[in-house]
Design an enzyme around this catalytic site. Structure first.
Site, PDB file in Angstrom:
ATOM      1  N   LEU A 144      -1.531   6.249  15.569  1.00 24.59           N
ATOM      2  CA  LEU A 144      -2.034   5.714  16.828  1.00 24.59           C
ATOM      3  C   LEU A 144      -2.207   6.822  17.866  1.00 24.59           C
ATOM      4  O   LEU A 144      -3.182   6.819  18.627  1.00 24.59           O
ATOM      5  CB  LEU A 144      -1.077   4.638  17.361  1.00 24.59           C
ATOM      6  CG  LEU A 144      -1.353   4.095  18.766  1.00 24.59           C
ATOM      7  CD1 LEU A 144      -2.762   3.541  18.871  1.00 24.59           C
ATOM      8  CD2 LEU A 144      -0.327   3.028  19.133  1.00 24.59           C
ATOM      9  N   TYR A 147      -5.285   9.193  16.776  1.00 27.60           N
ATOM     10  CA  TYR A 147      -6.499   8.379  16.719  1.00 27.60           C
ATOM     11  C   TYR A 147      -6.958   8.011  18.131  1.00 27.60           C
ATOM     12  O   TYR A 147      -8.157   8.084  18.450  1.00 27.60           O
ATOM     13  CB  TYR A 147      -6.230   7.118  15.898  1.00 27.60           C
ATOM     14  CG  TYR A 147      -7.345   6.101  15.923  1.00 27.60           C
ATOM     15  CD1 TYR A 147      -8.504   6.285  15.172  1.00 27.60           C
ATOM     16  CD2 TYR A 147      -7.242   4.942  16.703  1.00 27.60           C
ATOM     17  CE1 TYR A 147      -9.530   5.352  15.193  1.00 27.60           C
ATOM     18  CE2 TYR A 147      -8.259   4.001  16.731  1.00 27.60           C
ATOM     19  CZ  TYR A 147      -9.400   4.211  15.978  1.00 27.60           C
ATOM     20  OH  TYR A 147     -10.412   3.279  16.010  1.00 27.60           O
ATOM     21  N   HIS A 148      -6.002   7.643  18.968  1.00 29.05           N
ATOM     22  CA  HIS A 148      -6.322   7.271  20.343  1.00 29.05           C
ATOM     23  C   HIS A 148      -6.909   8.454  21.107  1.00 29.05           C
ATOM     24  O   HIS A 148      -7.955   8.337  21.764  1.00 29.05           O
ATOM     25  CB  HIS A 148      -5.062   6.752  21.042  1.00 29.05           C
ATOM     26  CG  HIS A 148      -5.262   6.454  22.489  1.00 29.05           C
ATOM     27  ND1 HIS A 148      -4.982   7.376  23.478  1.00 29.05           N
ATOM     28  CD2 HIS A 148      -5.720   5.341  23.127  1.00 29.05           C
ATOM     29  CE1 HIS A 148      -5.260   6.844  24.653  1.00 29.05           C
ATOM     30  NE2 HIS A 148      -5.703   5.621  24.469  1.00 29.05           N
ATOM     31  N   HIS A 149      -6.257   9.609  21.042  1.00 29.55           N
ATOM     32  CA  HIS A 149      -6.743  10.780  21.771  1.00 29.55           C
ATOM     33  C   HIS A 149      -8.142  11.182  21.309  1.00 29.55           C
ATOM     34  O   HIS A 149      -9.012  11.519  22.128  1.00 29.55           O
ATOM     35  CB  HIS A 149      -5.783  11.955  21.576  1.00 29.55           C
ATOM     36  CG  HIS A 149      -4.637  11.957  22.535  1.00 29.55           C
ATOM     37  ND1 HIS A 149      -4.806  12.113  23.890  1.00 29.55           N
ATOM     38  CD2 HIS A 149      -3.293  11.819  22.337  1.00 29.55           C
ATOM     39  CE1 HIS A 149      -3.631  12.083  24.490  1.00 29.55           C
ATOM     40  NE2 HIS A 149      -2.695  11.899  23.569  1.00 29.55           N
TER      41      HIS A 149
END
Length: 287
Positions: A144, A147-149
């Site tokens: 997470l 992937y988020h960044h």
């Protein structure tokens, strides 16, 4: 004293004098910079832990981490203040539909609001330094987190290129959440985790609510773009990217929230207990 007052006045004038042509040059003519940063980020996540840090002791980066988090906290507070102020005025003047579906260049292209939205988009690249601290302190980088960044940097850059009006809502929400989130990280870095720990579920809940609100806004623009006769000027590529991004974020944050706060805590023993304590010390909490 005069120096302080002059500095404050200068900091107020810089956003007000911002010209949108700067953003056009960056997002239209320098997209390759984003590609370079994303490639380097992927190498950081997947190559550095295995090939550079594997046989090394973790670096002591506590002081830089403290400075980094308080810096992002203050930046986010300033951005949140300006964006909430301007977004509220824009909403009461134009309503939700026109604010979300039609870009007002007189408000969002030049001046203070445009300044903070521009630097919000740019900040998604230096925010990747969050991961640098994890990697060089040999702390786990969960899916997470990276992937988020990575995806938010790509989406925001495209939004800056396409000048999507709904992006004003996204920037405002994100500034508000980050002003609290980075303050939490700052307190933890200062050794006050036990004091600040009770608000951790609140922060994850705020992130979840941000994903829900973002998804609803994207669905709203999708409806008016594809189905409604009234139309919507939000770029359709951005709509599709937004649906995938916010939908996946909501799922991943919901899984994280359930894992951290809803599952019954079963007291482990032996090796399992030691492993759990190790993860706790390493800060595997939130993205």
């Amino acid at each position: 004293m005069d120096f302080v007052l002059n500095t404050i006045q200068w900091l107020r004038e810089v956003p007000r004098n911002f010209k949108g042509e700067v953003a056009t040059v960056v997002f239209d003519d320098s997209a390759d910079i984003l590609v370079y940063c994303c490639v380097l980020y992927i190498l950081l996540v997947f190559m550095v832990p295995e090939h550079i840090m594997k046989n090394r002791e973790p670096f002591n980066l506590r002081l830089p981490f403290v400075v980094w988090n308080i810096g992002l906290c203050l930046f986010s507070i300033c951005g949140a203040y300006s964006c909430v102020k301007n977004m509220t005025a824009l909403y009461w003047e134009r309503g939700f539909y026109r604010t979300t579906c039609f870009f007002d260049s007189s408000v969002a292209y030049d001046g203070e609001f445009a300044f903070w939205v521009f630097y919000f988009i740019l900040s998604k690249i230096p925010e990747m330094i969050d991961t640098v601290f994890l990697v060089f302190q040999k702390k786990p980088v969960i899916f997470l987190h990276w992937y988020h960044h990575l995806t938010v940097a790509i989406f925001c850059w495209h939004a800056g290129h396409a000048l999507i009006p709904s992006g004003l809502w996204f920037a405002t929400m994100n500034y508000c959440v980050h002003s609290i989130m980075y303050f939490y990280y700052f307190m933890c870095a200062c050794g006050m985790r036990k004091v600040i720990r009770p608000i951790a579920p609140f922060i994850t809940m705020m992130q979840l609510l941000q994903m829900v609100a973002g998804t609803l806004i994207v669905l709203y623009t999708a409806y008016h773009s594809y189905l409604s006769e009234s139309g919507c000027e939000v770029d359709r590529t951005s709509i599709r990217l937004g649906l995938v991004m916010y939908g996946s974020y909501f799922f991943l944050f919901a899984v994280l929230f359930g894992k951290l706060y809803l599952k019954k805590q079963v007291k482990p023993s032996g090796t399992a207990s030691a492993y759990a304590m190790s993860k706790k010390r390493n800060g595997e909490k939130m993205a």
